[in-house]
Design an enzyme around this catalytic site. Structure first.
Site, mmCIF file in Angstrom:
data_model
loop_
_atom_site.group_PDB
_atom_site.id
_atom_site.type_symbol
_atom_site.label_atom_id
_atom_site.label_comp_id
_atom_site.label_asym_id
_atom_site.label_seq_id
_atom_site.Cartn_x
_atom_site.Cartn_y
_atom_site.Cartn_z
ATOM 1 C CD GLU A 284 -22.757 -18.259 28.750
ATOM 2 O OE1 GLU A 284 -22.939 -18.008 27.545
ATOM 3 O OE2 GLU A 284 -22.335 -17.413 29.547
ATOM 4 C CG HIS A 305 1.931 -35.415 36.932
ATOM 5 N ND1 HIS A 305 2.940 -36.201 37.441
ATOM 6 C CD2 HIS A 305 1.940 -35.626 35.593
ATOM 7 C CE1 HIS A 305 3.547 -36.836 36.451
ATOM 8 N NE2 HIS A 305 2.950 -36.507 35.321
ATOM 9 C CE LYS A 419 -24.421 -10.469 33.320
ATOM 10 N NZ LYS A 419 -24.927 -10.356 31.957
HETATM 11 O O1 PA5 Z 1 -22.450 -16.096 25.533
HETATM 12 C C1 PA5 Z 1 -22.868 -15.042 25.946
HETATM 13 O O2 PA5 Z 1 -23.860 -14.492 25.450
HETATM 14 C C2 PA5 Z 1 -22.188 -14.327 27.100
HETATM 15 O O3 PA5 Z 1 -21.087 -15.031 27.557
HETATM 16 C C3 PA5 Z 1 -21.732 -12.951 26.648
HETATM 17 O O4 PA5 Z 1 -20.876 -13.083 25.552
HETATM 18 C C4 PA5 Z 1 -21.042 -12.200 27.764
HETATM 19 O O5 PA5 Z 1 -21.876 -12.101 28.876
HETATM 20 C C5 PA5 Z 1 -20.626 -10.810 27.307
HETATM 21 O O6 PA5 Z 1 -21.738 -10.085 26.890
HETATM 22 P P1 PA5 Z 1 -21.604 -8.764 26.057
HETATM 23 O O7 PA5 Z 1 -20.962 -9.080 24.768
HETATM 24 O O8 PA5 Z 1 -22.989 -8.259 25.886
HETATM 25 O O9 PA5 Z 1 -20.751 -7.817 26.868
#
Ligand code: PA5
Length: 444
Positions: A284, A305, A419
């Site tokens: 990310e 493996h 989303k």
């Molecule tokens: O790293 C990030 O920001 C995302 O992976 C969020 O943690 C994830 O989408 C969950 O978001 P939230 O805590 O708003 O539910």
């Protein structure tokens, strides 16, 4: 030294001058982090978190964990992405993959990280006849996977103990002031914990997001924070010898040489979820603007493996980083077998950790001979302290890696695309135009 980057096997792939050439960019990245002048500078709260964390909240986390451990058989932790991976990673690294089966006390199950009805139904079954509590974790307070699971589990809890008692068994970790979850928590009087504004999801494991479930697992969160604080000291100065920066430089140099994949590998299965946490952290943070190394992972020797052939002999697109755990949580002495019927007496009269280490050394030599650049992150153990230090090591390396790539390591704009499509296809108000367009694309 609990965490160390060992680059000795990289010598035939990277020349010392290559590190020297890239180092000025590291100095710039370091300065931008320190002075908070680089990309995503609103999200640098993690830098000093191991020492500046909210001590009052930390004490409340310990109290809440104590209560949950005494009044519940099961804790359901609902969250996804950064609101999920870190907690589970630390719990399993420190307590082991089978902590729920092996420990007598509280069972901890993670949910709200999928839209699978099967997974949700299984979680519901796990609460049958059990006293349970819920820790719902969402910074935004609106994430579909988590909110949907929480809606169901909250009702389950209310039906089981009544709304008043349920309100004492729901712990909300969310934004300090805003969002649906925060509003709901205020209305219902749930105990709440804060995801600080300046800490993004994937950097949040050492906030209440990770600390409450981790403390509920009986892990010493003081030790965890101390490890991170030690990491902050160790990986805080800008120098060629800063191991987090050496790792970041190695990644970037190899990326520029055409490597597009990093495989993080560990010979301890307890590291499985740490691998998942690493993938989110780097994936990310770096994967944007059509750039970045693709983070992948393996647990060896298991995956030798399955992935071993490709790593040894397939397209040379990857480099490997091994997490070498020096002292394992358990060991096992291999006894000789009279008659040696299985031919394994050559392994006998030594600890199994020695055999595992030889497997690692053999793999290192085979893969480097096969043309795979390979660095090693040495960790003394997977105890709370060392995991804390390792987390900080990865955080620091990831931030600098992102700056070396000229991307913002602290945002994740790409996550929104699926989303929007999902909401449109499900008919969420406000997405009508997109719905028609997407449905047309889905037609044969
Ligand atoms: O790293 C990030 O920001 C995302 O992976 C969020 O943690 C994830 O989408 C969950 O978001 P939230 O805590 O708003 O539910």
């Amino acid at each position: 030294m609990a965490v160390k980057f060992n680059g000795k096997h990289l010598a035939k792939f990277i020349r010392p001058e290559e590190y020297e050439a890239i180092y000025p960019q590291v100095e710039l990245a370091h300065k931008q982090l320190e002075t908070k002048t680089g990309f995503g500078n609103d999200f640098l709260g993690w830098l000093d978190l191991p020492v500046t964390y909210d001590k009052e909240e930390f004490a409340r986390i310990k109290e809440a964990a104590k209560k949950i451990r005494s009044d519940s058989d099961v804790l359901l932790v609902a969250g996804i992405g950064g609101s999920y991976l870190g907690a589970r990673a630390v719990v399993e690294a420190v307590r082991g993959l089978y902590h729920n089966e092996l420990d007598d006390g509280l069972k901890i199950y993670f949910c709200g990280n999928t839209i699978s009805p099967t997974a949700l139904n299984d979680i519901i079954k796990l609460t049958k006849g059990k006293r349970f509590s819920i820790n719902v974790i969402s910074k935004s307070g609106t994430t579909t996977e988590t909110a949907l699971a929480f809606r169901v589990l909250r009702k389950l809890l209310e039906d089981s103990v009544g709304p008043e008692e349920a309100n004492k068994r729901i712990y909300a970790t969310t934004d300090r002031a805003k969002g649906t979850l925060k509003q709901l928590a205020n209305e219902q009087g749930w105990p709440t914990f804060v995801v600080p504004d300046d800490v993004g999801g994937r950097y949040s494991v050492l906030t209440a997001v990770g600390l409450l479930p981790i403390a509920c697992a009986g892990i010493d969160i003081d030790e965890l924070m101390q490890g991170a604080a030690d990491g902050r000291e160790k990986f805080g100065k800008c120098s060629m010898d800063n191991d987090a920066y050496r790792y970041a430089m190695t990644r970037n140099i190899l990326y520029r040489k055409g490597k597009s994949v990093e495989t993080l590998a560990c010979f301890e299965p307890d590291f499985t979820m740490m691998n998942e946490w690493y993938k989110q952290l780097f994936g990310e943070s770096e994967g944007k603007d059509q750039k970045g190394l693709m983070p992948t992972s393996c647990i060896f020797s298991t995956d030798l493996h399955s992935m071993g052939q490709f790593l040894q002999d397939g397209s040379r697109v990857m480099f490997e980083t091994y997490v070498d755990v020096k002292n394992t949580r358990e060991d096992f002495y291999i006894e000789p077998l009279e008659g040696n019927f299985d031919g394994l007496n050559f392994l006998a009269e030594q600890n199994m950790s020695v055999v595992n280490r030889k497997a690692m050394e053999g793999t290192i030599l085979a893969h480097t001979d096969g043309g795979v650049p390979l660095g090693i992150i040495e960790v003394d153990s997977l105890n709370a302290h060392d995991i804390g230090e390792l987390i900080y090591f990865f955080w620091k390396a990831c931030a600098v890696s992102g700056y070396l790539l000229s991307v913002n390591p602290f945002d994740q704009p790409g996550v929104e695309s699926y989303k929007k499509n999902m909401f449109a296809l499900l008919g969420k108000p406000g997405y009508e135009d997109r719905k028609a367009e997407l449905e047309a694309k889905l037609q044969d």
